[in-house]
Design a protein around this motif. Sequence first.
Motif, PDB file in Angstrom:
ATOM      1  N   HIS A  50       1.493   0.257  -7.359  1.00 29.07           N
ATOM      2  CA  HIS A  50       3.011   0.510  -6.871  1.00 29.07           C
ATOM      3  C   HIS A  50       3.779  -0.871  -6.823  1.00 29.07           C
ATOM      4  N   GLU A  54       7.952  -0.534  -3.226  1.00 35.10           N
ATOM      5  CA  GLU A  54       7.083   0.590  -2.960  1.00 35.10           C
ATOM      6  C   GLU A  54       6.031   0.264  -1.939  1.00 35.10           C
ATOM      7  N   THR A  55       5.425  -1.067  -2.155  1.00 32.01           N
ATOM      8  CA  THR A  55       4.372  -1.385  -1.583  1.00 32.01           C
ATOM      9  C   THR A  55       4.978  -1.670  -0.178  1.00 32.01           C
ATOM     10  N   ARG A  58       5.685   1.466   1.772  1.00 32.79           N
ATOM     11  CA  ARG A  58       4.412   2.313   2.388  1.00 32.79           C
ATOM     12  C   ARG A  58       3.735   1.782   3.293  1.00 32.79           C
TER      13      ARG A  58
END
Length: 202
Positions: A50, A54-55, A58
């Motif tokens: 990712h 995105e990390t 998430r």
Amino acid sequence: MVEVDLLDFVEWFKRLAKQALGKHAGEPATGGFARWKHVVIHGFRLEEDHSFRETANRLKYMGDIRDVLELDRSDVPDYTTLNKSFDRIKMWVWRALLRVSAQQHPQSGFAALDSTFFDRGHASAHYLDRSNQAVETLKVTTLTDTASLAVLDVQCHAQWRHDTKSGPQVVRRNADDLHTVAADNGFQDWHSEYELPCFAAE
């Protein structure tokens, strides 16, 4: 609920990172978090493939992973912080992680030494400009256990050092654990043969 395999990976990587970092594991890194937390977050990011943004997103919704990282939802670092911390990870940290991860595999004492070239063309032009780097290709020397295929050591050079210079340096760092090192003739010279009796050129 997080997939068990991913949760197991993060827990395993946390143990690995703390072992590799030793007394430096709890020292604060970028953003004030302990160094091991940054390393594990990047391991999670790379395992999942990712982006930094995105990390961060998430992690806000993955309570099980945050529990392993000992982070509250409000503590999740911003993606810009993750980006900066990745750039600032020192070479000794990568080398320590590599050494500890290689120790997870049985080592035969028989290793192969080789060099190859790594193209940095995948790096964005923005990153290269920001980091003031113009190197497009790195020369990488690797030492690999011939039985387990575990990579024991890696050395990178932007100036493409000759194999007879980089090879012995990599072998010296691991000499206590080696019986024989196989390499092509590019690594062979009188100095390495004299100093390193385990060195066997092909």
